[in-house]
Design an enzyme around this catalytic site. Structure first.
Site, PDB file in Angstrom:
ATOM      1  CB  CYS A 136      -0.587   0.311   0.883  1.00 15.05           C
ATOM      2  SG  CYS A 136      -1.785   1.123   1.111  1.00 15.05           S
ATOM      3  CB  CYS A 139      -0.477   2.467   3.695  1.00 15.89           C
ATOM      4  SG  CYS A 139      -2.493   1.932   3.199  1.00 15.89           S
ATOM      5  CG  ASP A 140       2.996   1.351   4.300  1.00 13.62           C
ATOM      6  OD1 ASP A 140       2.401   1.806   5.481  1.00 13.62           O
ATOM      7  OD2 ASP A 140       3.094   0.116   3.463  1.00 13.62           O
TER       8      ASP A 140
END
Ligand code: FAD
Length: 320
Positions: A136, A139-140
């Site tokens: 992701c 997300c990261d």
């Protein structure tokens, strides 16, 4: 005894639905899952820091966030059962939901079984998962690990294109590893990729191993035609090879789209079966975030509460 509402799944969508349904005095029964389609607590149990969930200015670990949500669901009277649902029957009403050891009848069902990010299972993947390898980018991507570094994205579809473009905000260079000699991404996306000075596309390229010292430092890539192997020094490897919605259980029972995601109507979480709602990644192949899963979990519980109240099919109402 017929349950008011059964919630299947215990990720952000399932627990949020449980919190709202619990506060609405529906006394929801939640099948948290056990091993089918992930673990109890869902996908965030497999990550370290969650930095984008509102309310946690300093971030919070995925497992801790899910523990808090679980506690909150319990506080509002949700009945949690850590079992996989193995069969549903939406053709009869009240519906039947069967788990490994328990079968219940229920007036309403909210499906929150999520999706599973596809992985390549290359050498070193488990070692560097969350330490350079991720499924992701949104997300990261902003992690200090990838700031001003080179990273790679695997995939050739729209998600891969979006993730590669997104990562150019942080990384100096993004290597897009594409298995074939063409992209599946839309024409517009392709044009954006080709024109971007920080993106380099490697055709016929498959990552086969990950190396590093505590964190990822290098990926071994194989050319799918010539079979030759080369080293790509990168701090990040992002998989954008798709997700599998956890809907095998519902095949033949509810309308699914061509990729197996549950179809919901318009802005609601209603499915094609009255009395069954779907929330979270199981019906969302686009946003795939904890906050959107929680948001739709909330919507599903509110919709369920209104629908059940109108029908006056609630257990506590029937008992009154
Ligand atoms: C490594 C990783 C890191 C991520 N990091 C972030 C992040 O930082 N921020 C962010 O917003 N999002 C992040 N995401 C995405 C986020 O985790 C998902 O969008 C979110 O978890 C989706 O929630 P959900 O409730 O729909 O489903 P899931 O979290 O997928 O949960 C599904 C639940 O259903 C259960 N289940 C499945 N089948 C059955 C069954 N047959 N019977 C009973 N239960 C069942 C599972 O046990 C699980 O509890 C990340 C995802 C991954 C994989």
């Amino acid at each position: 005894m017929v349950e008011n509402l059964v919630i299947i799944g215990s990720g952000p969508a399932g627990y949020t639905a449980a919190i709202y349904a619990g506060r609405a005095q529906l006394q929801p029964l939640v099948f948290e899952g056990f091993s089918a389609g992930g673990v109890p607590g869902g996908q965030l149990m497999t990550t370290t820091e969650v930095e984008n969930f509102p309310g946690f200015a300093k971030g919070i670990s995925g497992p801790q966030l899910m523990k808090e949500m679980r506690q909150q669901a319990l506080r509002w009277g949700a009945n949690l059962i850590t079992e996989d649902v193995v069969k549903v029957d939406f053709r009869q009403y009240p519906f039947i939901v069967r788990a490994n050891e328990k079968e219940v009848r229920t007036f309403g069902v909210i499906i929150c079984t999520g999706a599973t990010a596809k992985r390549l299972h290359i050498l070193g993947e488990d070692e560097f998962w969350n330490n350079g390898i991720s499924a992701c980018a949104i997300c990261d991507g902003a992690s200090p690990l990838f700031l001003n570094a080179e990273v790679a994205v695997v995939g050739g579809g729209d998600s891969a294109a979006e993730e590669a473009l997104y990562l150019t905000k942080y990384a100096t260079k993004v290597h897009l590893l594409v298995r074939r000699e063409q992209l599946r991404a839309s024409k517009t996306m392709q044009e954006r990729l080709f024109a971007h000075p920080q993106i380099k596309i490697h055709w016929h390229s498959i990552p086969i191993a990950a190396y590093g010292d505590e964190v990822l430092q290098e990926v071994k890539v194989q050319n799918a035609i010539a079979q030759e192997v080369w080293q790509l020094p990168v701090n990040g490897l992002f998989y954008a090879i798709g997700h599998t919605p956890n809907t095998q259980l519902f095949q033949g029972q509810i309308a699914l789209d061509a990729r197996g995601y549950i179809e919901t109507r318009g802005k609601s979480t209603a499915t094609n079966i009255e009395g069954v709602w779907a929330a979270g990644d199981v019906q969302d192949s686009y946003y795939r975030q904890a906050i959107t899963a929680a948001g739709t979990g909330c919507m599903a519980a509110l919709e369920a509460e209104r629908w059940l109240s109108e029908r006056k099919s609630l257990r506590f109402l029937s008992a009154a």
